[in-house]
Design an enzyme around this catalytic site. Structure first.
Site, PDB file in Angstrom:
ATOM      1  N   LYS A   1       0.816  -1.214   0.000  1.00 17.42           N
ATOM      2  CA  LYS A   1       0.000   0.000   0.000  1.00 17.42           C
ATOM      3  C   LYS A   1       0.855   1.272   0.000  1.00 17.42           C
ATOM      4  CE  LYS A   1      -3.985  -2.249   2.211  1.00 17.42           C
ATOM      5  NZ  LYS A   1      -5.079  -2.063   3.198  1.00 17.42           N
TER       6      LYS A   1
ATOM      7  N   TYR B   1     -12.418  -2.373  -4.068  1.00 17.06           N
ATOM      8  CA  TYR B   1     -12.964  -2.533  -2.718  1.00 17.06           C
ATOM      9  C   TYR B   1     -14.498  -2.468  -2.695  1.00 17.06           C
ATOM     10  CZ  TYR B   1      -8.367  -2.302  -0.418  1.00 17.06           C
ATOM     11  OH  TYR B   1      -7.102  -2.568   0.023  1.00 17.06           O
TER      12      TYR B   1
ATOM     13  N   ASN C   1      -2.306   0.176   6.705  1.00 16.45           N
ATOM     14  CA  ASN C   1      -1.799  -1.089   7.235  1.00 16.45           C
ATOM     15  C   ASN C   1      -0.867  -1.849   6.291  1.00 16.45           C
ATOM     16  OD1 ASN C   1      -3.765  -1.980   5.499  1.00 16.45           O
ATOM     17  ND2 ASN C   1      -4.739  -3.378   6.943  1.00 16.45           N
TER      18      ASN C   1
ATOM     19  N   HIS D   1      -2.148  -5.518   1.551  1.00 15.85           N
ATOM     20  CA  HIS D   1      -3.421  -6.226   1.382  1.00 15.85           C
ATOM     21  C   HIS D   1      -3.094  -7.623   0.870  1.00 15.85           C
ATOM     22  CE1 HIS D   1      -7.412  -7.369  -0.045  1.00 15.85           C
ATOM     23  NE2 HIS D   1      -6.796  -7.790  -1.137  1.00 15.85           N
TER      24      HIS D   1
ATOM     25  N   GLU E   1      -9.342 -10.908  -7.706  1.00 17.51           N
ATOM     26  CA  GLU E   1      -8.441  -9.767  -7.518  1.00 17.51           C
ATOM     27  C   GLU E   1      -7.285  -9.799  -8.522  1.00 17.51           C
ATOM     28  OE1 GLU E   1      -9.458  -9.255  -2.755  1.00 17.51           O
ATOM     29  OE2 GLU E   1      -7.450  -9.880  -3.344  1.00 17.51           O
TER      30      GLU E   1
HETATM   31  P1  CMP Z   1      -7.557  -4.601   3.316  1.00 17.80           P
HETATM   32  O1  CMP Z   1      -7.127  -6.024   3.473  1.00 17.80           O
HETATM   33  O2  CMP Z   1      -6.884  -3.840   2.232  1.00 17.80           O
HETATM   34  O3  CMP Z   1      -9.136  -4.570   3.066  1.00 17.80           O
HETATM   35  C1  CMP Z   1      -9.934  -3.433   3.395  1.00 17.80           C
HETATM   36  C2  CMP Z   1      -9.200  -2.441   4.232  1.00 17.80           C
HETATM   37  O4  CMP Z   1     -10.004  -1.538   4.954  1.00 17.80           O
HETATM   38  C3  CMP Z   1      -8.402  -3.165   5.298  1.00 17.80           C
HETATM   39  O5  CMP Z   1      -7.317  -3.840   4.705  1.00 17.80           O
HETATM   40  C4  CMP Z   1      -8.068  -2.002   6.251  1.00 17.80           C
HETATM   41  O6  CMP Z   1      -6.870  -1.338   5.890  1.00 17.80           O
HETATM   42  C5  CMP Z   1      -9.227  -1.026   6.039  1.00 17.80           C
HETATM   43  N1  CMP Z   1     -10.060  -0.905   7.225  1.00 17.80           N
HETATM   44  C6  CMP Z   1     -10.276   0.227   7.933  1.00 17.80           C
HETATM   45  N2  CMP Z   1     -11.102   0.011   8.964  1.00 17.80           N
HETATM   46  C7  CMP Z   1     -11.427  -1.306   8.926  1.00 17.80           C
HETATM   47  C8  CMP Z   1     -12.261  -2.146   9.740  1.00 17.80           C
HETATM   48  N3  CMP Z   1     -12.922  -1.689  10.807  1.00 17.80           N
HETATM   49  N4  CMP Z   1     -12.355  -3.461   9.398  1.00 17.80           N
HETATM   50  C9  CMP Z   1     -11.713  -3.947   8.313  1.00 17.80           C
HETATM   51  N5  CMP Z   1     -10.917  -3.187   7.507  1.00 17.80           N
HETATM   52  C10 CMP Z   1     -10.773  -1.884   7.808  1.00 17.80           C
END
Ligand code: CMP
Length: 142
Positions: free
Chosen positions: A10, A50, A113, A116, A127
């Protein structure tokens, strides 16, 4: 089973200059990078990727973050690649991620974070197809 999974490094991790460090984690765990490219996602690309989260309260912030800078997208191949990549990444929220995982080492928050990874072989296929044509995946299984 020999599987493929889809991975994104990311914008936060690209900005931290840890693409190589993250690739090393994948390779050290026996995952092969069989397709990869750097892209700056458009709003439309991020919203489409998403789409399943469209109704979640964090959707707007997620799309804004994912379009804030370039990302690396890649296909990883190996035994149990989906689960193995999730183990390497650690929990979605870095506060819950085990020591030595990518999110523990590189992520600042649940929103930013670092990585992904697909959550199942079915989502991996979807994906991968979202970002790569069949010819772009240099897999040993095709
Ligand atoms: P990712 O695996 O990229 O999929 C969706 C993203 O939403 C997740 O990682 C997080 O970075 C972000 N996100 C933010 N808040 C939440 C939440 N409460 N639960 C899950 N994903 C979240």
């Amino acid at each position: 089973a020999l599987e493929r999974t889809f991975s994104i490094i990311k914008p936060d991790a690209v900005a931290k200059n840890v693409i190589g460090a993250i690739y090393n984690r994948f390779e050290s765990a026996g995952l092969r990078i069989v397709a990869a490219k750097m892209i700056h996602l458009s709003q439309q690309q991020a919203e489409g990727f998403y789409a399943e989260h469209k109704e979640r309260p964090f959707f707007g912030a997620l799309v804004e973050f994912m379009t804030s800078g370039p990302v690396m997208v890649q296909v990883l191949e190996g035994e149990n690649a989906v689960a193995k990549n999730r183990e390497i990444m650690g929990a979605t929220n870095p506060a819950d991620a085990l020591a030595g995982t990518l999110r523990s080492d590189y992520a600042a928050s649940i929103d930013e974070n670092a990585v992904h990874g697909s959550d199942a072989p079915e989502s991996a296929a979807r994906e991968i197809a979202y970002f790569f044509s069949d010819e772009e995946v240099c897999s040993r299984t095709r």
